[in-house]
Design an enzyme around this catalytic site. Sequence first.
Site, short mmCIF file in Angstrom:
data_model
loop_
_atom_site.label_atom_id
_atom_site.label_comp_id
_atom_site.label_asym_id
_atom_site.label_seq_id
_atom_site.Cartn_x
_atom_site.Cartn_y
_atom_site.Cartn_z
N HIS A 85 -34.90 -26.81 12.46
CA HIS A 85 -34.42 -26.26 13.73
C HIS A 85 -35.24 -26.89 14.86
O HIS A 85 -36.46 -26.95 14.78
CB HIS A 85 -34.58 -24.74 13.72
N ASN A 125 -34.06 -26.43 22.86
CA ASN A 125 -33.69 -25.50 21.79
C ASN A 125 -32.25 -25.02 22.04
O ASN A 125 -32.01 -24.25 22.96
CB ASN A 125 -34.68 -24.34 21.77
N CYS A 168 -31.35 -18.44 15.99
CA CYS A 168 -31.59 -19.87 15.73
C CYS A 168 -31.41 -20.24 14.25
O CYS A 168 -31.30 -21.43 13.93
CB CYS A 168 -32.98 -20.28 16.20
#
Length: 328
Positions: free
Chosen positions: A255, A285, A118
């Site tokens: 993020h 996500n 990520c």
Amino acid sequence: MTAVGQLRSVVAGVGSYLPERVLTNAELASMVDTSDEWIVQRTGIRERHIAAPGETTSMLGERAARAALADAGLRPEDIDLVIVGTSTPDYTFPSTATQIQAALGIFHGVAFDLQAVCSGFVFALATADKFLRSGSHKRALVIGAETFSRIIDWTDRTTCVLFGDGAGAVVLEARASDGSMAERGVLTTHLRSDGRHRAKLHVDGGPSSTGTVGHLRMEGKEVFRFAVGMVTDVVKDAFAATGVTPGELRWFVPHQANRRIIDMSAAKLGIGPEKIVATVHLHGNTSAASIPLALSVARRDGRIERGDLVMLEAVGGGFTWGSALIRW
Ligand code: ACO
């Protein structure tokens, strides 16, 4: 001629792409024992996009790259560096970056993937920035592209509600700079990693271990516990390196993993809620794609304007974590 050290990487354009298929929380509730209420309350996520059969990470990345090039008013041949942050490549090799480079018709320069889960976009951005400031390359496509739907265990309610597919990209251009903080461009980047925490967030397969692709496994509570501390440390590093204060930031673009992590991190850093760009409700996500997706939304709707101070941060499997401060 501009001497090395007098170049800065300026954002020339941003773009994104989400697959057409939308998977809502209500639909997920018909697949596993969960509910819209649980997912929204714990994560803020309302829906995610899922790549169509045969639609690969490089295809999503190419769409995002074309959108970023259009935003920058540039052609593919203007690009001499392509870096793709991804953990879900089309193939073990060749890299997704070379697939995108070929699809765009770029036959010069260099393209490679970067794997930091990520944090992939922030790591790719920091890497491209170092290339551009060295004078070795002139214009970079920095892409985050993922098809996490392909590594999700769709019977595991603790993970399958969290992730989605998508891609985002920015074009970075090396421009002469007098080094002042008021000038546009990437002002500072800070990257960290610590491999001791593999078990907390990992994929249980790979070419050299099982010979399979594997599935994402996560100890959610543990990841949450570490995430806020890592994020705040690395954002503080960016403040310390530049002398910029939280009050001077115009936008905080984290993020997009979980709304609660985002809000808690901003609060700990003294960044006002009105400065948070959150798009996690729209796409879940999307790992390395999430920051450029959020940037693209906030640019399109007019929130991010030229000259704004924008702080990016990410945390991901590894663990990896990083921040980047940009004068847009
Ligand atoms: N629906 C309903 N109930 C669920 C679900 C679900 N989808 N998932 C778990 N539960 C249940 C659990 O089984 C548990 O039940 P129990 O009390 O009977 O045992 C209960 O809900 C609470 O579970 P917790 O795991 O304690 O829930 P928590 O409040 O910690 O929220 C979550 C879970 C959302 C995963 C949270 O821990 C989190 O956000 N962690 C961070 C995850 C993250 O952001 N990861 C990405 C990192 S970046 C990257 O590199 C991928």
